[in-house]
Scaffold this active site. Structure first.
Site, short mmCIF file in Angstrom:
data_model
loop_
_atom_site.label_atom_id
_atom_site.label_comp_id
_atom_site.label_asym_id
_atom_site.label_seq_id
_atom_site.Cartn_x
_atom_site.Cartn_y
_atom_site.Cartn_z
N HIS A 100 -12.36 -24.95 -1.50
CA HIS A 100 -13.14 -23.91 -0.84
C HIS A 100 -14.48 -24.44 -0.28
O HIS A 100 -14.74 -24.38 0.93
CB HIS A 100 -13.50 -22.79 -1.83
CG HIS A 100 -12.35 -22.20 -2.56
ND1 HIS A 100 -11.51 -21.28 -2.00
CD2 HIS A 100 -11.91 -22.38 -3.84
CE1 HIS A 100 -10.61 -20.91 -2.90
NE2 HIS A 100 -10.83 -21.57 -4.01
C1 BDR Z 1 -15.35 -19.82 -5.06
O1 BDR Z 1 -15.46 -19.53 -6.45
C2 BDR Z 1 -15.65 -20.71 -7.19
O2 BDR Z 1 -14.76 -20.74 -8.26
C3 BDR Z 1 -15.48 -21.87 -6.24
O3 BDR Z 1 -16.40 -22.89 -6.55
C4 BDR Z 1 -15.75 -21.27 -4.88
O4 BDR Z 1 -17.12 -21.33 -4.56
C5 BDR Z 1 -13.94 -19.49 -4.60
O5 BDR Z 1 -13.67 -18.13 -4.81
#
Ligand code: BDR
Ligand code: CA
Length: 311
Positions: A241
């Site tokens: 992400h």
């Molecule tokens: C987001 O939530 C976190 O677990 C990850 O680092 C990312 O920023 C994804 O939903």
């Protein structure tokens, strides 16, 4: 000319890869890393940020501790995704580089007051508590921000933490509301885009083949991170992400989206933290965000691997 950025983060393996991507990119000047509670509590996110910078040989980066809980709601963490440390996957030495004495919110305010208007971009990779707190405390800094490029939210993909909400927005919806209503130009990297940036065996092996401490760490983090998403989504790999935020700064041509209105749900418990994205422009509400939906995954992974090879 380099672009000045502040990374606001809750590392997290994907946050870690985002930080490394920024540190490997000469187009970006990282003015500081501000940590927030999110994936794991603040004591661990500040520790992890220092581990990551030391791994990259960048003990000079300024790292600040910020807010240890959301504005109004109790902290929700995600050890079930990231492991107990937030950075499970490979054993790395405890950091020895110092944390700055200044609070992250004071650093944000001081930096935005000092720098010329429109020259500092904020890159939030976690809950928006630090940014919202700075905006509330010093409203005059809001219009000095060049752009906010953040990972958070979802539309077509639906939520990953509740059926309606993505983790970063769900954890602190009140903070997200302040940021989305701030008037700062926003680029939003939601799950709709990041779920198209999946790791695959060859992509992970390309990290490992760098044959460097950074390559080994990134391969082991992505290996670790993958098991959860493969079980959850039945997908080939896991979405990276947060590095998509940094990749957008470097190569916006790898992404596609629409400039639309996005509002944050803060009233209903059922849909708390939902990003209500007017993708089809069915309301007269003013657009406030470039909301990304597509990413060229091959281009993204080759950019990432090439930049990691520089560290
Ligand atoms: C987001 O939530 C976190 O677990 C990850 O680092 C990312 O920023 C994804 O939903
Ligand atoms: Ca994150």
């Amino acid at each position: 000319m380099t672009r000045k950025i502040i990374i606001d983060t809750d590392p997290g393996q994907d946050d870690a890869v985002a930080i490394l991507l920024a540190l490997g990119s000469p187009e970006l000047e990282v003015l500081g890393i501000t940590c927030v509670a999110g994936n794991v509590p603040l004591a661990l996110t500040t520790k992890n940020a220092r581990i990551i910078c030391e791994l990259a040989g960048r003990r000079d980066v300024k790292i600040f501790a910020g807010c240890d809980r959301p504005l109004l709601r109790p902290l929700v963490t995600a050890e079930y995704v990231h492991g107990k440390t937030g950075l499970d996957g490979i054993a790395l030495p405890d950091p020895t580089m110092p944390l700055q004495d200044q609070h992250a919110v004071d650093f944000l305010i001081e930096t935005l007051r000092r720098e010329a208007p429109g020259t500092v971009t904020l890159c939030p990779l976690g809950p928006l508590t630090n940014i919202a707190t700075a905006f509330r405390r010093a409203p005059e800094i809001v219009l000095k921000v060049e752009q906010i490029v953040l990972m958070g939210g979802a539309c077509f993909e639906a939520g990953n933490t509740t059926p309606a909400a993505e983790f970063n927005i769900y954890v602190d919806p009140q903070a997200a509301e302040i940021v989305f209503k701030s008037g700062v130009p926003l680029v939003v990297v939601p799950l709709d885009a990041t779920h198209k940036a999946l790791t695959t065996r060859p992509r992970i092996e390309a990290f490992r083949a760098l044959n460097t401490p950074v390559g080994a760490a990134v391969a082991s983090w992505t290996d670790f991170f993958e098991r959860f998403d493969r079980a959850k989504y039945g997908s080939e790999g896991a979405p990276l992400h947060d590095p998509c935020v940094i990749a957008w700064l470097l190569r916006p041509d790898l992404f596609e989206g629409r400039f639309i209105n996005v509002e944050i749900e803060t009233r209903s418990e059922l849909t708390m933290g939902m990003t209500v994205a007017d993708w089809w422009r069915v309301t007269p509400r003013e657009p406030n965000a470039l909301f990304l939906r597509e990413v060229d995954a091959e281009g993204f992974y080759s950019l990432l691997t090439e930049r990691l090879s520089r560290l």
